[in-house]
Design an enzyme around this catalytic site. Structure first.
Site, PDB file in Angstrom:
ATOM      1  CG  ASP A  45      -0.255   9.088  10.462  1.00 16.11           C
ATOM      2  OD1 ASP A  45       0.958   9.407  10.379  1.00 16.11           O
ATOM      3  OD2 ASP A  45      -0.996   8.958   9.467  1.00 16.11           O
ATOM      4  CE1 TYR A  50      -4.737  10.669   5.007  1.00 14.45           C
ATOM      5  CE2 TYR A  50      -4.310  10.542   7.359  1.00 14.45           C
ATOM      6  CZ  TYR A  50      -4.008  10.173   6.063  1.00 14.45           C
ATOM      7  OH  TYR A  50      -2.981   9.284   5.835  1.00 14.45           O
ATOM      8  CE  LYS A  75       0.694  10.780   6.892  1.00 13.72           C
ATOM      9  NZ  LYS A  75      -0.688  10.592   7.368  1.00 13.72           N
ATOM     10  CG  HIS A 108       0.084  12.529   2.149  1.00 16.87           C
ATOM     11  ND1 HIS A 108      -1.066  12.979   2.732  1.00 16.87           N
ATOM     12  CD2 HIS A 108       0.001  11.176   2.196  1.00 16.87           C
ATOM     13  CE1 HIS A 108      -1.816  11.962   3.118  1.00 16.87           C
ATOM     14  NE2 HIS A 108      -1.185  10.856   2.800  1.00 16.87           N
ATOM     15  CG  LEU A 192      -4.812  -4.012  11.080  1.00 20.26           C
ATOM     16  CD1 LEU A 192      -6.098  -3.609  11.822  1.00 20.26           C
ATOM     17  CD2 LEU A 192      -4.195  -5.253  11.739  1.00 20.26           C
ATOM     18  CE  LYS A 232     -11.293   4.084  10.185  1.00 23.15           C
ATOM     19  NZ  LYS A 232     -12.360   3.167   9.741  1.00 23.15           N
TER      20      LYS A 232
HETATM   21  N1  LIG Z   1       0.765   7.958   4.055  1.00 26.17           N
HETATM   22  C1  LIG Z   1      -0.201   7.414   3.357  1.00 26.17           C
HETATM   23  O1  LIG Z   1      -0.275   7.573   2.122  1.00 26.17           O
HETATM   24  C2  LIG Z   1      -1.232   6.587   4.055  1.00 26.17           C
HETATM   25  C3  LIG Z   1      -2.146   5.828   3.308  1.00 26.17           C
HETATM   26  C4  LIG Z   1      -3.081   5.060   3.994  1.00 26.17           C
HETATM   27  C5  LIG Z   1      -3.091   5.053   5.381  1.00 26.17           C
HETATM   28  N2  LIG Z   1      -2.213   5.830   6.087  1.00 26.17           N
HETATM   29  C6  LIG Z   1      -2.211   5.881   7.565  1.00 26.17           C
HETATM   30  O2  LIG Z   1      -2.289   4.564   8.084  1.00 26.17           O
HETATM   31  C7  LIG Z   1      -3.420   4.477   8.956  1.00 26.17           C
HETATM   32  C8  LIG Z   1      -3.984   3.088   8.988  1.00 26.17           C
HETATM   33  O3  LIG Z   1      -4.287   2.637   7.681  1.00 26.17           O
HETATM   34  P1  LIG Z   1      -5.759   2.333   7.156  1.00 26.17           P
HETATM   35  O4  LIG Z   1      -6.708   3.159   7.905  1.00 26.17           O
HETATM   36  O5  LIG Z   1      -5.720   2.489   5.676  1.00 26.17           O
HETATM   37  O6  LIG Z   1      -5.947   0.781   7.382  1.00 26.17           O
HETATM   38  P2  LIG Z   1      -5.709  -0.284   8.586  1.00 26.17           P
HETATM   39  O7  LIG Z   1      -5.385   0.390   9.848  1.00 26.17           O
HETATM   40  O8  LIG Z   1      -4.803  -1.327   8.029  1.00 26.17           O
HETATM   41  O9  LIG Z   1      -7.166  -0.952   8.664  1.00 26.17           O
HETATM   42  C9  LIG Z   1      -8.290  -0.231   9.065  1.00 26.17           C
HETATM   43  C10 LIG Z   1      -9.510  -1.125   8.834  1.00 26.17           C
HETATM   44  O10 LIG Z   1      -9.418  -2.286   9.638  1.00 26.17           O
HETATM   45  C11 LIG Z   1     -10.522  -2.349  10.531  1.00 26.17           C
HETATM   46  N3  LIG Z   1      -9.999  -2.801  11.842  1.00 26.17           N
HETATM   47  C12 LIG Z   1      -9.196  -2.085  12.669  1.00 26.17           C
HETATM   48  N4  LIG Z   1      -8.899  -2.796  13.764  1.00 26.17           N
HETATM   49  C13 LIG Z   1      -9.525  -3.987  13.632  1.00 26.17           C
HETATM   50  C14 LIG Z   1      -9.621  -5.132  14.445  1.00 26.17           C
HETATM   51  N5  LIG Z   1      -8.999  -5.205  15.627  1.00 26.17           N
HETATM   52  N6  LIG Z   1     -10.369  -6.188  14.004  1.00 26.17           N
HETATM   53  C15 LIG Z   1     -10.999  -6.126  12.807  1.00 26.17           C
HETATM   54  N7  LIG Z   1     -10.952  -5.066  11.998  1.00 26.17           N
HETATM   55  C16 LIG Z   1     -10.219  -3.986  12.399  1.00 26.17           C
HETATM   56  C17 LIG Z   1     -11.131  -0.968  10.590  1.00 26.17           C
HETATM   57  O11 LIG Z   1     -12.522  -1.034  10.794  1.00 26.17           O
HETATM   58  P3  LIG Z   1     -13.385  -0.072  11.773  1.00 26.17           P
HETATM   59  O12 LIG Z   1     -12.840   1.322  11.692  1.00 26.17           O
HETATM   60  O13 LIG Z   1     -14.772  -0.204  11.194  1.00 26.17           O
HETATM   61  O14 LIG Z   1     -13.297  -0.650  13.151  1.00 26.17           O
HETATM   62  C18 LIG Z   1     -10.812  -0.433   9.193  1.00 26.17           C
HETATM   63  O15 LIG Z   1     -11.787  -0.880   8.260  1.00 26.17           O
HETATM   64  C19 LIG Z   1      -4.373   5.539   8.366  1.00 26.17           C
HETATM   65  O16 LIG Z   1      -5.417   5.884   9.266  1.00 26.17           O
HETATM   66  C20 LIG Z   1      -3.409   6.659   8.101  1.00 26.17           C
HETATM   67  O17 LIG Z   1      -3.090   7.317   9.301  1.00 26.17           O
HETATM   68  C21 LIG Z   1      -1.280   6.587   5.428  1.00 26.17           C
END
Ligand SMILES: NC(=O)c1ccc[n+]([C@@H]2O[C@H](COP(=O)([O-])OP(=O)(O)OC[C@H]3O[C@@H](n4cnc5c(N)ncnc54)[C@H](OP(=O)(O)O)[C@@H]3O)[C@@H](O)[C@H]2O)c1
Length: 281
Positions: A45, A50, A75, A108, A192, A232
């Site tokens: 994704d 990004y 997006k 987006h 998460l 992520k």
């Molecule tokens: N459409 C939208 O508007 C929108 C907005 C936000 C996000 N997104 C999408 O959703 C994806 C995921 O969301 P996100 O990146 O915001 O947050 P997330 O996946 O909820 O959390 C990522 C965070 O959690 C940590 N983490 C990941 N796996 C872990 C584990 N097993 N144990 C402990 N910590 C862990 C990562 O740290 P490290 O990287 O340091 O390991 C990072 O700091 C994005 O990459 C994007 O593709 C979309």
């Protein structure tokens, strides 16, 4: 082992577990995506916003996998909602991805306070990409219930997905229900809560009992609720850990206990889509 696929409303399928690359700087993206593909993820994704579409493509090219084996989402950026701008932006996405198609292309953000509140003409432009086959599926991101209803009423193609913020502190149940009503798959972003739910005592207690990490419990909760997710991480051990969620199951009382952590609007980690109006310059 590459994880389960979900059916979309247009005949295509989508891997339920993917890998998100928001906030991964371009210099680190190819390595992280290569690691994810190596572990077994088959869904990435990304987004024009990004700034790392090119690096996603580079990882795929050097992975030994065929383009057809990996589901890629991108997006439309917020500055390009007008039809001609959207057409140019979509061409740019395909060029950056080095591919003649994208598996899924999303608006987006709905930006209801910009463009005179018109996200419908933007959607009708995405329908062009869908009809010419360059976007195999098209969908929404951050659309609220009223936005989804209006779009379905005023257009021909029902969106394949709506990607919204969902995690234990923000269940976002009204939007999930509206998506389900129209056969739109919910994608849960920040599954998460950007790490904020991982110290929650309820989740910790379940994790100890089932002998998994809190992240695995939360991701499994999403999977059993039927949403698509793409956690992520740039940490190889976590990229692997987050993929190991298909060999255990949570019981219904565990799902209910995590559902009960919902804090409503207070649980949001990101902007409220009704008022979000950021346009990158
Ligand atoms: N459409 C939208 O508007 C929108 C907005 C936000 C996000 N997104 C999408 O959703 C994806 C995921 O969301 P996100 O990146 O915001 O947050 P997330 O996946 O909820 O959390 C990522 C965070 O959690 C940590 N983490 C990941 N796996 C872990 C584990 N097993 N144990 C402990 N910590 C862990 C990562 O740290 P490290 O990287 O340091 O390991 C990072 O700091 C994005 O990459 C994007 O593709 C979309």
């Amino acid at each position: 082992m590459t994880g389960p696929n979900l059916a979309l409303n247009n005949g295509y399928t989508i891997p339920q577990l993917g890998f998100g690359v928001f906030k991964i700087v371009p210099g680190e993206t190819a390595a992280a995506v290569r690691e994810a593909l190596h572990v077994g993820y088959r869904h990435i994704d990304t987004a024009e916003m990004y700034g790392n579409e090119k690096e996603v493509a580079e990882a795929l090219r050097t992975s030994g996998l065929d383009r057809s084996e990996v589901f890629i989402t991108s997006k439309l950026n917020n500055g390009f909602h007008r039809p001609d701008d959207a057409r140019k932006a979509f061409d740019g996405t395909l060029e950056a991805l080095g591919s003649d198609y994208v598996d899924l292309f999303l608006i987006h953000w709905p930006l209801p306070t910009l463009y005179g509140g018109d996200f419908v003409s933007t959607w009708l432009t995405l329908e062009e990409f869908y009809r010419d086959g360059r976007a195999r599926s098209i969908g929404l991101s951050n659309f609220q219930v009223a936005h989804v209803r209006r779009l379905v009423q005023e257009s021909d193609v029902v969106p394949a997905v709506n990607q919204i913020e969902v995690h234990p502190y923000l269940g976002n149940e009204e939007v999930r229900a509206a998506n389900a009503e129209f056969g739109i798959v919910t994608e849960a972003w920040s599954p998460l809560a950007k790490g904020r739910v991982l110290n929650d005592p309820t989740i910790g207690a379940i994790a100890s009992r089932v002998d998994r990490t809190p992240a695995q419990v939360v991701l499994r909760w999403h999977i059993q609720r039927g949403d698509v997710i793409f956690p992520k991480s740039t940490t190889p051990a976590r990229i692997k850990e987050n993929f190991q969620i298909f060999d255990f199951e949570l019981e219904s009382h565990d799902i209910a206990a995590i559902n009960a952590l919902d804090r409503g609007e207070e649980g949001r980690t990101g902007p409220n889509p009704d008022v979000f109006a950021y346009v990158p310059r």
